[in-house]
Design a protein around this motif. Structure first.
Motif, short mmCIF file in Angstrom:
data_model
loop_
_atom_site.label_atom_id
_atom_site.label_comp_id
_atom_site.label_asym_id
_atom_site.label_seq_id
_atom_site.Cartn_x
_atom_site.Cartn_y
_atom_site.Cartn_z
N LEU A 226 0.91 -1.08 0.14
CA LEU A 226 0.07 -0.05 0.05
C LEU A 226 0.78 1.07 -0.16
O LEU A 226 1.63 1.73 0.79
CB LEU A 226 -0.92 0.01 1.17
N PRO A 228 1.43 5.36 -0.07
CA PRO A 228 0.69 6.53 -0.03
C PRO A 228 0.11 6.95 -1.29
O PRO A 228 0.65 7.17 -2.23
CB PRO A 228 1.48 7.50 0.67
N MET A 239 3.68 0.22 2.56
CA MET A 239 3.60 -0.94 3.66
C MET A 239 3.26 -2.25 2.81
O MET A 239 2.33 -2.38 2.11
CB MET A 239 2.54 -0.49 4.56
N PRO A 240 3.93 -3.36 3.31
CA PRO A 240 3.61 -4.42 2.80
C PRO A 240 1.93 -5.09 3.24
O PRO A 240 1.72 -5.06 4.51
CB PRO A 240 4.47 -5.53 3.52
N LEU A 241 1.17 -5.48 2.13
CA LEU A 241 -0.04 -6.00 2.60
C LEU A 241 -0.02 -7.46 3.41
O LEU A 241 1.05 -8.24 3.26
CB LEU A 241 -1.00 -5.96 1.69
N ASP A 336 -15.10 7.02 3.19
CA ASP A 336 -14.93 8.03 2.30
C ASP A 336 -14.10 7.10 1.26
O ASP A 336 -12.91 7.12 1.42
CB ASP A 336 -14.28 9.02 2.63
N ALA A 339 -10.80 8.61 -0.34
CA ALA A 339 -9.80 8.90 0.72
C ALA A 339 -8.85 7.77 0.78
O ALA A 339 -7.84 7.44 1.09
CB ALA A 339 -10.21 9.28 1.84
N VAL A 347 -7.00 -2.43 -1.48
CA VAL A 347 -7.55 -2.43 -0.26
C VAL A 347 -8.83 -1.25 -0.18
O VAL A 347 -9.06 -0.38 0.43
CB VAL A 347 -6.87 -1.92 1.03
#
Lengths: 359, 359
Positions: A226, A228, A239-241, A336, A339, A347
């Protein structure tokens, strides 16, 4: 039936490698998803494997390396069954693409998920025979499928923490819904990691590598991370999921459907992911100003979604059915969707919203 | 020093039973919270316990009942240490009360949390000696503190699933931050259940009951449940809380503080709860339109919060520092505090917002 044994009606995103998702009507048939309707996410062609020649190699930081044939796997370890929901990290990406385009990624709808009963042996039992050394911290899964999209081109793979690998729900599976695992789902053997993103349930498994560090290959170090909103995907970025996120959907009525006025039963699923369970599902017809609690249906155990239903009264006109699931930590789904946009479109677990017209 | 060994500066919500929270400056001192600053949430007076006469009774659905003295606990089992963050389910209730009053519940700010190193034995080791029977599914903790607010009046207690109870991080603790556990924190013995709401880390523990069903007492069957916004608390109403929720706070600057213009270091904590870890902390000065990533500081292991810091540039004027933490399932904190309102004021984990004035 397609050449992969799938019924008509799946949304095929790609024929080679085969990528197809299940429609809401098929998911609504029951809490177990029929194998011929079950979604397929693959990154390489189905590899040709001769079962008699196939071996599972267990290596890395272990006291004893193993090479196990299928008969040995079946005979040396206790057979186990786990009912588990799989969900792709790219499920519902289409909702994010609608906000801003995500080039190079397929526009998966909400059907990259399904629940099956898996049969095999516990990874923990195999690891106990191999005896991970003191420094072991992760368990990697190597598939036989060669993936042209990876840079460099490589076989699919990924790892999970050793602590998770030692829990009895993590299977090395050869059966799906009481039948032999079909080739397109990873035969002769696949990993099934309940509570984790689908990508860790590696198909066509032929190698288990006990490691000190997480998998360094493309599908964990570059993809399935994931990043930003304002970042760029790249090795080690984001970040690793791992743990799959809380999610839900309306399975009937379908988006855009015409329904009758008066009481109509609405059905869907909710899936807590990780080690959590679904504690509550709320449904709103007034945009979230007020909520009614849905009834949770069959409990298939800690690793499966819950189907739910609720009877709602529809006046003539347009309605939006809004859903929020709650997990056992009292977390609920984000409001939201915009976002949640991220450069790979992973995700999307925003509260689902389905529009219907009652007449 | 108050009679409970606490330093000046804590916000005392109640003197008898003693309830007090830690201020942000004390939490900011470091990732371990000093014992004399650590929050206290109690529902009854500190019971008078004679250590030599004290026994821990282990009973219920076990093959072998136990009655263990403190010397036996210390000698018969391996001593273990775990650094764990505790957080009360009522932490940040004041933010919910500001939206709509919650009569009968104390207006806890954001200081009903702290991190300590706990010393004791693994509950799992004690259970192994008692041998839970096949039907065992939950492990209850009974305290010696009599709680007048409960109906009927009863001792404090609660339970956790057996599966969690058998993990080695769950302690029966007699030490806190390298010193004997103080009476106000549960001496001679308390449970410490990392990843769960503080209420499950039962103090003044004298009874462990292995059960087939969850704890039926007031503090699990009536209190510490998340009731829907339009519901009413009552026996079995709402969802039982257990896993603690993802949360975060700004610890410096303080809300309302005057700071200098130019670069200022902002610090805080983030706590993933459950079995998750903090994957990222984002900070925004423009109301969430853009975010910068904070640096995560000391990693005290899987059960502790992470302190974080970020240098931000403040122009002259008013600013709101907005924070969102992400856990390892890619879940982040809810945006809308008002949507979290519930009749008991539990689980306020909205994105924290601290206002400062730069001059």
């Amino acid at each position: 039936m397609s050449r992969y044994g799938k019924r008509a009606g799946l949304t095929v995103h790609e024929h080679e490698p085969f990528n197809a998702e299940t429609g809401p009507a098929a998911l609504a048939e029951g809490p177990l998803t029929a194998t011929d309707a079950f979604y397929v996410r693959s990154h390489g062609a189905v590899p040709e494997i001769v079962p008699a020649a196939w071996r599972l190699r267990v290596h890395g930081v272990v006291e004893r390396e193993l090479e196990l044939s299928l008969p040995t796997l079946r005979e040396a370890f206790r057979e186990r069954q786990v009912t588990a929901t799989l969900q792709c990290a790219g499920n519902r990406r289409a909702g994010l693409i609608a906000i801003r385009d995500i080039p190079g990624e397929a526009p998966w709808g909400a059907g990259a998920t399904g629940t099956a009963t898996w049969t095999g042996v516990a990874l923990a039992d195999v690891l106990a025979l191999a005896r991970p050394r003191r420094e072991a911290a992760h368990v990697g899964f190597g598939g036989a499928d060669v993936c042209p999209e990876a840079a460099p081109v490589q076989r699919f793979g990924g790892s999970i923490p050793l602590d998770k690998a030692c829990r009895r729900e993590v299977l090395l599976a050869w059966g799906m819904n009481g039948e032999p695992l079909p080739p397109v789902h990873g035969a002769p053997l696949r990993a099934v990691v309940p509570g984790y993103i689908g990508a860790r349930s590696v198909k066509w498994l032929d190698r288990i590598e006990v490691r000190t560090k997480p998998w360094a290959g493309y599908f964990q170090h570059v993809a399935y991370r994931l990043v930003p909103e304002d970042g760029a995907p790249g090795p080690g970025e984001g970040m690793p999921l791992g743990l799959v996120a809380l999610n839900a959907d309306v399975l009937s009525a379908a988006d855009g459907e015409k329904i009758t006025t008066g009481p109509v039963e609405v059905r869907g699923y909710a899936f807590a992911g990780g080690e959590r369970y679904v504690a509550r599902v709320d449904v709103s017809l007034d945009g979230g100003a007020s909520w009614s609690q849905a009834e949770l249906l069959d409990d298939l155990g800690p690793w499966a979604w819950r189907h739910w239903r609720i009877k709602l009264d529809f006046a003539r006109g347009e309605h939006a059915i809004l859903v929020r699931a709650w997990d056992s930590s009292a977390a609920t789904q984000p409001e939201d969707e915009a976002a949640l946009w991220n450069p790979n479109g992973y995700v999307n677990n925003a509260r689902p919203r389905v529009r219907v017209r009652a007449a």
